[in-house]
Enzyme design. Structure first.
Site, PDB file in Angstrom:
ATOM      1  N   GLU A  24      40.759  38.405  47.391  1.00 48.40           N
ATOM      2  CA  GLU A  24      40.784  36.930  47.352  1.00 48.40           C
ATOM      3  C   GLU A  24      42.177  36.378  47.656  1.00 48.40           C
ATOM      4  O   GLU A  24      43.169  37.115  47.673  1.00 48.40           O
ATOM      5  CB  GLU A  24      40.300  36.429  45.986  1.00 48.40           C
ATOM      6  CG  GLU A  24      41.167  36.912  44.835  1.00 48.40           C
ATOM      7  CD  GLU A  24      41.268  35.912  43.700  1.00 48.40           C
ATOM      8  OE1 GLU A  24      41.474  34.709  43.963  1.00 48.40           O
ATOM      9  OE2 GLU A  24      41.177  36.349  42.536  1.00 48.40           O
ATOM     10  N   LYS A 159      40.590  36.947  31.393  1.00 50.15           N
ATOM     11  CA  LYS A 159      41.789  36.679  30.611  1.00 50.15           C
ATOM     12  C   LYS A 159      41.465  36.098  29.252  1.00 50.15           C
ATOM     13  O   LYS A 159      40.486  35.395  29.082  1.00 50.15           O
ATOM     14  CB  LYS A 159      42.673  35.724  31.381  1.00 50.15           C
ATOM     15  CG  LYS A 159      44.109  36.160  31.347  1.00 50.15           C
ATOM     16  CD  LYS A 159      44.964  35.356  32.257  1.00 50.15           C
ATOM     17  CE  LYS A 159      44.743  35.752  33.679  1.00 50.15           C
ATOM     18  NZ  LYS A 159      43.769  35.009  34.374  1.00 50.15           N
TER      19      LYS A 159
HETATM   20  N1  PSU Z   1      42.139  34.898  36.922  1.00 52.40           N
HETATM   21  C1  PSU Z   1      43.352  35.465  37.112  1.00 52.40           C
HETATM   22  N2  PSU Z   1      44.109  35.108  38.171  1.00 52.40           N
HETATM   23  C2  PSU Z   1      43.665  34.201  39.081  1.00 52.40           C
HETATM   24  C3  PSU Z   1      42.361  33.638  38.879  1.00 52.40           C
HETATM   25  C4  PSU Z   1      41.648  34.011  37.798  1.00 52.40           C
HETATM   26  O1  PSU Z   1      43.750  36.282  36.324  1.00 52.40           O
HETATM   27  O2  PSU Z   1      44.382  33.912  40.041  1.00 52.40           O
HETATM   28  C5  PSU Z   1      41.799  32.691  39.904  1.00 52.40           C
HETATM   29  C6  PSU Z   1      40.667  33.400  40.672  1.00 52.40           C
HETATM   30  O3  PSU Z   1      40.756  33.056  42.033  1.00 52.40           O
HETATM   31  C7  PSU Z   1      39.419  32.820  40.055  1.00 52.40           C
HETATM   32  C8  PSU Z   1      39.874  31.420  39.739  1.00 52.40           C
HETATM   33  O4  PSU Z   1      38.309  32.836  40.911  1.00 52.40           O
HETATM   34  O5  PSU Z   1      41.207  31.572  39.271  1.00 52.40           O
HETATM   35  C9  PSU Z   1      39.003  30.768  38.711  1.00 52.40           C
HETATM   36  O6  PSU Z   1      39.326  29.413  38.640  1.00 52.40           O
HETATM   37  P1  PSU Z   1      38.342  28.402  37.902  1.00 52.40           P
HETATM   38  O7  PSU Z   1      38.375  28.804  36.465  1.00 52.40           O
HETATM   39  O8  PSU Z   1      38.979  27.053  38.157  1.00 52.40           O
HETATM   40  O9  PSU Z   1      36.998  28.543  38.529  1.00 52.40           O
END
Ligand code: PSU
Ligand code: MN
Length: 300
Positions: A24, A159
């Site tokens: 990603e 996380k």
């Molecule tokens: N978790 C991490 N690092 C990240 C992300 C999540 O440890 O960079 C990023 C990923 O791209 C994930 C996104 O898909 O955050 C999720 O964001 P949201 O909760 O806004 O959907």
């Protein structure tokens, strides 16, 4: 397809059924600071090659969904950082119609990987159900994508900025299996344990590949979470991470940071509060996931 752009290497690899691993780009533009983000992205690609697979970093570049970025494109995303829109499922048509570039989240990367024909995807952590979600409804679109799109995501769990218990409940409801690689514990990203268990502990990439193949062969739609804990030698202190996470969360609350901004804010603040230790762990766990994903892709 007009909006899909595969690099010549990825096109050739898929045509000849070579193992490919999707990566990603939100983690590059929003998940880590420059220049560590670019260094890590390139190191992840190298690690995948060293383990016998071909890396396909995914993003939207100038209005095209692209699998297989050049080093210059990775550098561009890393340098521009927060100027590049964080692109999840809902955002894709707008980024394409404006002919601009977007950093794809786990959800958007899964969509593009599926269109391209890539089944294995490595990242750091997936999005999930945020703490306080019963009130604020903040549930990452990543979870819905896992419910619907046939791509397996190798990650170090979710996380501890998330509500891990609710995240696992959500995945269960949507029929998304959670595999633990050589562990019964669902990992909490920086740390190896979250206090919650995985559904299935599998000890070899071969067993993982076998289960994935059967799932899709019998047309059980949707993704799979392959949880791969950070190696013991790279694991930072649980209490230090917990303290930093809780403080970052309090600050996010008092600054009223919400929606797509919250994950990047917390990641950045936790890095500052731990004097960079969280970033070091983040890099190590991503590399560890790249290795496992490459071997699983080969077994497929
Ligand atoms: N978790 C991490 N690092 C990240 C992300 C999540 O440890 O960079 C990023 C990923 O791209 C994930 C996104 O898909 O955050 C999720 O964001 P949201 O909760 O806004 O959907
Ligand atoms: Mn969210």
């Amino acid at each position: 397809m007009k909006y899909l752009d595969l690099s010549p290497e990825i096109k050739d690899a898929l045509k000849n059924k070579k193992p490919v691993v999707a990566l990603e780009s939100t983690i590059i533009a929003h998940g880590m600071p420059y220049p560590q983000n670019v260094e890590t992205a390139l190191l992840v690609e190298k690690t995948i090659r060293e383990n016998g697979a071909i890396p396909a970093t995914i993003a939207i570049i100038n209005g095209k969904m692209k699998a297989g970025l050049s080093n210059d494109e990775i550098d561009f995303l890393g340098k521009e950082g927060q100027n590049i829109p964080k692109t999840s499922r809902r955002d894709i048509p707008f980024i394409l119609s404006k002919k601009v570039s977007g950093a794809t989240t786990v959800a958007a990367t899964m969509i593009i990987a599926k269109r391209a024909g890539i089944k294995i995807f490595a990242t750091g952590g997936i999005g999930g159900v945020h703490r306080g979600a019963p009130k604020n409804m903040d549930i990452s679109a990543d979870l819905q994508e896992l419910a619907n799109t046939n791509v397996a995501v190798v990650c170090a769990g979710a996380k501890s900025i998330l509500d891990i218990g609710l995240t696992l409940e959500y995945l269960e409801t949507h029929g998304v299996p959670v595999i633990g690689y050589r562990t019964n514990d669902f990992p909490a990203f920086y740390t190896r344990k979250s206090g919650f268990n995985v559904d299935y502990k599998l000890d070899s990439p071969k067993e993982i590949a076998a289960a994935l193949k059967i799932k899709w062969k019998i047309k059980l739609k949707g993704g799979v979470v392959i949880a791969n804990p950070i190696p013991e030698k790279d694991e930072p202190s649980f209490f230090e991470m917990k303290k930093a996470t809780e403080q970052a969360q309090r600050e996010a609350g008092s600054k009223n940071i919400k929606g797509k901004k919250i994950t990047p804010f917390l990641l950045g603040r936790i890095k500052e509060l731990t004097g960079g230790k969280s970033l070091e762990a983040n890099i190590k766990l991503v590399l560890n996931n790249a290795r496992l994903a490459a071997v699983v892709a080969r077994e497929m």
